[in-house]
Write a protein that holds these residues in place. Structure first.
Motif, PDB file in Angstrom:
ATOM      1  N   GLN A 244       0.837  -1.216   0.000  1.00 46.24           N
ATOM      2  CA  GLN A 244       0.000   0.000   0.000  1.00 46.24           C
ATOM      3  C   GLN A 244       0.864   1.256   0.000  1.00 46.24           C
ATOM      4  O   GLN A 244       0.561   2.227  -0.694  1.00 46.24           O
ATOM      5  CB  GLN A 244      -0.906   0.012   1.236  1.00 46.24           C
ATOM      6  CG  GLN A 244      -2.129  -0.892   1.100  1.00 46.24           C
ATOM      7  CD  GLN A 244      -2.792  -1.188   2.447  1.00 46.24           C
ATOM      8  OE1 GLN A 244      -2.676  -0.398   3.385  1.00 46.24           O
ATOM      9  NE2 GLN A 244      -3.467  -2.320   2.530  1.00 46.24           N
ATOM     10  N   TYR A 245       1.939   1.213   0.773  1.00 46.04           N
ATOM     11  CA  TYR A 245       2.812   2.388   0.834  1.00 46.04           C
ATOM     12  C   TYR A 245       3.494   2.606  -0.516  1.00 46.04           C
ATOM     13  O   TYR A 245       3.625   3.743  -0.990  1.00 46.04           O
ATOM     14  CB  TYR A 245       3.853   2.229   1.951  1.00 46.04           C
ATOM     15  CG  TYR A 245       4.462   3.551   2.349  1.00 46.04           C
ATOM     16  CD1 TYR A 245       3.699   4.504   3.028  1.00 46.04           C
ATOM     17  CD2 TYR A 245       5.770   3.875   2.011  1.00 46.04           C
ATOM     18  CE1 TYR A 245       4.236   5.730   3.374  1.00 46.04           C
ATOM     19  CE2 TYR A 245       6.309   5.096   2.360  1.00 46.04           C
ATOM     20  CZ  TYR A 245       5.540   6.022   3.041  1.00 46.04           C
ATOM     21  OH  TYR A 245       6.064   7.235   3.368  1.00 46.04           O
ATOM     22  N   GLU A 246       3.901   1.510  -1.140  1.00 47.68           N
ATOM     23  CA  GLU A 246       4.493   1.607  -2.482  1.00 47.68           C
ATOM     24  C   GLU A 246       3.490   2.247  -3.456  1.00 47.68           C
ATOM     25  O   GLU A 246       3.845   3.156  -4.212  1.00 47.68           O
ATOM     26  CB  GLU A 246       4.873   0.212  -2.990  1.00 47.68           C
ATOM     27  CG  GLU A 246       5.426   0.233  -4.411  1.00 47.68           C
ATOM     28  CD  GLU A 246       5.613  -1.150  -5.029  1.00 47.68           C
ATOM     29  OE1 GLU A 246       5.098  -2.149  -4.453  1.00 47.68           O
ATOM     30  OE2 GLU A 246       6.263  -1.225  -6.090  1.00 47.68           O
ATOM     31  N   ALA A 247       2.241   1.790  -3.415  1.00 52.74           N
ATOM     32  CA  ALA A 247       1.221   2.333  -4.324  1.00 52.74           C
ATOM     33  C   ALA A 247       1.028   3.830  -4.091  1.00 52.74           C
ATOM     34  O   ALA A 247       0.923   4.621  -5.039  1.00 52.74           O
ATOM     35  CB  ALA A 247      -0.094   1.581  -4.125  1.00 52.74           C
ATOM     36  N   GLN A 248       1.007   4.207  -2.805  1.00 53.41           N
ATOM     37  CA  GLN A 248       0.825   5.629  -2.480  1.00 53.41           C
ATOM     38  C   GLN A 248       1.994   6.461  -3.010  1.00 53.41           C
ATOM     39  O   GLN A 248       1.790   7.539  -3.583  1.00 53.41           O
ATOM     40  CB  GLN A 248       0.676   5.792  -0.957  1.00 53.41           C
ATOM     41  CG  GLN A 248       0.370   7.215  -0.527  1.00 53.41           C
ATOM     42  CD  GLN A 248      -0.080   7.320   0.935  1.00 53.41           C
ATOM     43  OE1 GLN A 248      -0.855   6.491   1.430  1.00 53.41           O
ATOM     44  NE2 GLN A 248       0.399   8.348   1.623  1.00 53.41           N
ATOM     45  N   LEU A 249       3.211   5.948  -2.844  1.00 55.14           N
ATOM     46  CA  LEU A 249       4.393   6.672  -3.357  1.00 55.14           C
ATOM     47  C   LEU A 249       4.357   6.759  -4.884  1.00 55.14           C
ATOM     48  O   LEU A 249       4.623   7.812  -5.469  1.00 55.14           O
ATOM     49  CB  LEU A 249       5.687   5.964  -2.933  1.00 55.14           C
ATOM     50  CG  LEU A 249       6.218   6.219  -1.527  1.00 55.14           C
ATOM     51  CD1 LEU A 249       7.423   5.317  -1.245  1.00 55.14           C
ATOM     52  CD2 LEU A 249       6.608   7.684  -1.324  1.00 55.14           C
ATOM     53  N   ARG A 250       4.003   5.653  -5.525  1.00 53.45           N
ATOM     54  CA  ARG A 250       4.059   5.623  -6.996  1.00 53.45           C
ATOM     55  C   ARG A 250       3.028   6.560  -7.620  1.00 53.45           C
ATOM     56  O   ARG A 250       3.286   7.178  -8.656  1.00 53.45           O
ATOM     57  CB  ARG A 250       3.845   4.198  -7.521  1.00 53.45           C
ATOM     58  CG  ARG A 250       5.011   3.267  -7.219  1.00 53.45           C
ATOM     59  CD  ARG A 250       5.156   2.154  -8.263  1.00 53.45           C
ATOM     60  NE  ARG A 250       6.144   1.167  -7.856  1.00 53.45           N
ATOM     61  CZ  ARG A 250       7.467   1.297  -8.018  1.00 53.45           C
ATOM     62  NH1 ARG A 250       7.959   2.381  -8.604  1.00 53.45           N
ATOM     63  NH2 ARG A 250       8.290   0.343  -7.616  1.00 53.45           N
ATOM     64  N   GLN A 251       1.871   6.691  -7.000  1.00 53.05           N
ATOM     65  CA  GLN A 251       0.832   7.538  -7.611  1.00 53.05           C
ATOM     66  C   GLN A 251       1.235   9.013  -7.630  1.00 53.05           C
ATOM     67  O   GLN A 251       0.706   9.793  -8.415  1.00 53.05           O
ATOM     68  CB  GLN A 251      -0.511   7.354  -6.898  1.00 53.05           C
ATOM     69  CG  GLN A 251      -0.581   8.085  -5.558  1.00 53.05           C
ATOM     70  CD  GLN A 251      -1.963   7.941  -4.903  1.00 53.05           C
ATOM     71  OE1 GLN A 251      -2.664   6.970  -5.097  1.00 53.05           O
ATOM     72  NE2 GLN A 251      -2.338   8.937  -4.114  1.00 53.05           N
ATOM     73  N   ARG A 252       2.190   9.392  -6.777  1.00 51.61           N
ATOM     74  CA  ARG A 252       2.657  10.801  -6.763  1.00 51.61           C
ATOM     75  C   ARG A 252       3.475  11.138  -7.997  1.00 51.61           C
ATOM     76  O   ARG A 252       3.609  12.309  -8.341  1.00 51.61           O
ATOM     77  CB  ARG A 252       3.543  11.095  -5.545  1.00 51.61           C
ATOM     78  CG  ARG A 252       3.000  10.661  -4.212  1.00 51.61           C
ATOM     79  CD  ARG A 252       1.792  11.425  -3.797  1.00 51.61           C
ATOM     80  NE  ARG A 252       1.376  10.963  -2.470  1.00 51.61           N
ATOM     81  CZ  ARG A 252       0.128  11.040  -2.038  1.00 51.61           C
ATOM     82  NH1 ARG A 252      -0.842  11.558  -2.793  1.00 51.61           N
ATOM     83  NH2 ARG A 252      -0.172  10.600  -0.836  1.00 51.61           N
ATOM     84  N   GLN A 253       4.114  10.128  -8.577  1.00 51.72           N
ATOM     85  CA  GLN A 253       5.064  10.349  -9.671  1.00 51.72           C
ATOM     86  C   GLN A 253       6.103  11.414  -9.311  1.00 51.72           C
ATOM     87  O   GLN A 253       6.342  12.366 -10.062  1.00 51.72           O
ATOM     88  CB  GLN A 253       4.311  10.726 -10.948  1.00 51.72           C
ATOM     89  CG  GLN A 253       3.312   9.632 -11.337  1.00 51.72           C
ATOM     90  CD  GLN A 253       2.699   9.859 -12.702  1.00 51.72           C
ATOM     91  OE1 GLN A 253       1.884  10.773 -12.894  1.00 51.72           O
ATOM     92  NE2 GLN A 253       3.102   9.041 -13.671  1.00 51.72           N
TER      93      GLN A 253
END
Lengths: 288, 288
Positions: A244-253
């Motif tokens: 989940q943390y990875e997904a949150q970081l990735r969506q920021r670009q």
């Protein structure tokens, strides 16, 4: 004194019962090419020790070496010393590794909770003693200590390439790395974040990242995050947390962010660390 | 003397050029709960050091602990100390780990080639110096040294369960473990054999195993063999070697042999060791 006395009595009993020679006269095992320094934090006034391991070529070259900083040194410093002995120079560059001890004279649990956790969480149920919880939430002071005291000391004493610095942490140490990323990402160039305690304080890291994202579109850092595939229990999954943390970081670009996340096969919370060190170090510091 | 002088001169130049404080006054990093002992081999008269790490509970209990013996200590002893610090007591039993140094005063390459290789192979192309090759082939003396000198010394000095002993070796150290299995399998109860040099001396281990099989139908041992999946080069595959050796062992259907072979993902010859330690130790010494 009570602890000292009971140790002395215990040792005496053991000597009598076993007929062994006095072990206290036997030298401990010292790791080659390591040096211990005392340093006082200008932020909290506490004394710490720095354990420095230089690579094989250090004394015979004039090279400057990348730096890897580790915490929780009781386990991490021997492990990284052995791994570096094996991996350099065939699998990775030579680097200088530095362990920062717990604050001298303090309980390890109190020291690590105080220094590695981002927020004050006296009611957290998942960790350490009451004293630890009461001390929690001073990661920002600890990062300032690294920046203002540790880095200048190391740069004055050792030939370091201060443009290539890695922070390596596991569990609360991984939480510290995650926190550094959303408060002071340029403090280090590389982050090796193992089994981070993203559950801490009602998953406060997710909030801290949201806050960072509101006013930042850059996160200039090379990040490796790892968790063991067995890091789940009945009530919680650290694997899901990290995904989940990875997904949150990735969506920021985020501009400047290089992020790799891996689930280490057949690894528990405690076995994940040697695996992640061994996998990540050659990626962070590849051969030239 | 030449080496000593050049080291001294090199250090002096380095101090002048860097303006650093004298590092020689900085203490090395000592691993907690470790003890160094000198021991002389009654077989070859050489002096060795034993590095012993006792577990956390050692001084406060009257328990006897399983024993793990390692060689190539410069890398293995720090690594196993860190891994044990992490894995005990949640993932595995507490054990005593003992590293046997190279013979004191001898070149490490000569010492390990002499002590860990099964046969004299002066024309072997794949390893070390001419002096090493000339010294090769004394693994049987080394195993006798462990049996006659090291075990009695350790048993007299430490509270050990001598019915649960593991030999852990990597590369030539793995070759040593493989050799022990076909000459004196009961010397240890468990064998952790990493990236064994099965190519050595025209694959002489395959012949030695055939010889053992002719007069033995038992191999009472618990064996874990590992190799990294990247341990191949243009001319040779250590992965194929290990698979062939596994097949040869399995076809014998030795009584008493428990054999597990694993290919460690994304591991080179040098990175395989920390992985195999971390995977194998909890299997060999599981929680009670």
């Amino acid at each position: 004194m009570k602890t000292l006395m009971s140790t002395v009595v215990g040792l005496a009993l053991w000597l009598v019962s076993s007929g062994a020679v006095a072990l206290e006269s036997a030298k401990p095992y010292s790791i080659d090419r390591t040096y211990t320094h005392s340093i006082t934090s200008s932020i909290n006034g506490k004394e710490y020790e720095l354990y420095v391991r230089v690579p094989r070529s250090y004394e015979t070259s004039d090279k400057r070496y990348p730096l890897a900083v580790l915490n929780d040194t009781g386990a991490s410093f021997p492990t990284v010393s052995g791994v570096l002995q094996l991996l350099t120079v065939k699998d990775m560059q030579e680097i200088v590794a530095v362990g920062i001890s717990y604050s001298v004279g303090d309980d390890g649990g109190v020291s690590r909770t105080r220094d590695y956790t981002p927020t004050f969480a006296p009611d957290e149920t998942s960790f350490h003693s009451v004293a630890s919880k009461q001390a929690s939430g001073h990661a920002s002071d600890y990062l300032a200590f690294i920046e203002r005291d540790v880095f200048p000391f190391l740069a004055s004493q050792y030939r370091l390439n201060m443009d290539s610095k890695a922070l390596i942490g596991h569990s609360f140490g991984g939480l510290l790395g995650a926190y550094a990323l959303v408060t002071k990402p340029t403090l280090f160039d590389h982050y090796i974040i193992g089994s981070p305690s993203l559950w801490y304080d009602d998953k406060v890291m997710f909030d801290l990242e949201r806050k960072y994202a509101k006013s930042n579109n850059m996160m200039p850092a090379n990040v490796y995050m790892y968790v063991g595939d067995k890091e789940n229990n009945n009530t919680h999954s650290m694997v899901d947390d990290l995904k989940q943390y990875e997904a949150q970081l990735r969506q920021r670009q985020y501009k400047g962010l290089s992020l790799q996340v891996e689930i280490v096969p057949e690894a528990t919370h405690h076995s994940a660390f040697p695996h992640l060190l061994t996998y990540a170090l050659p990626r962070v510091f590849p051969l030239d």
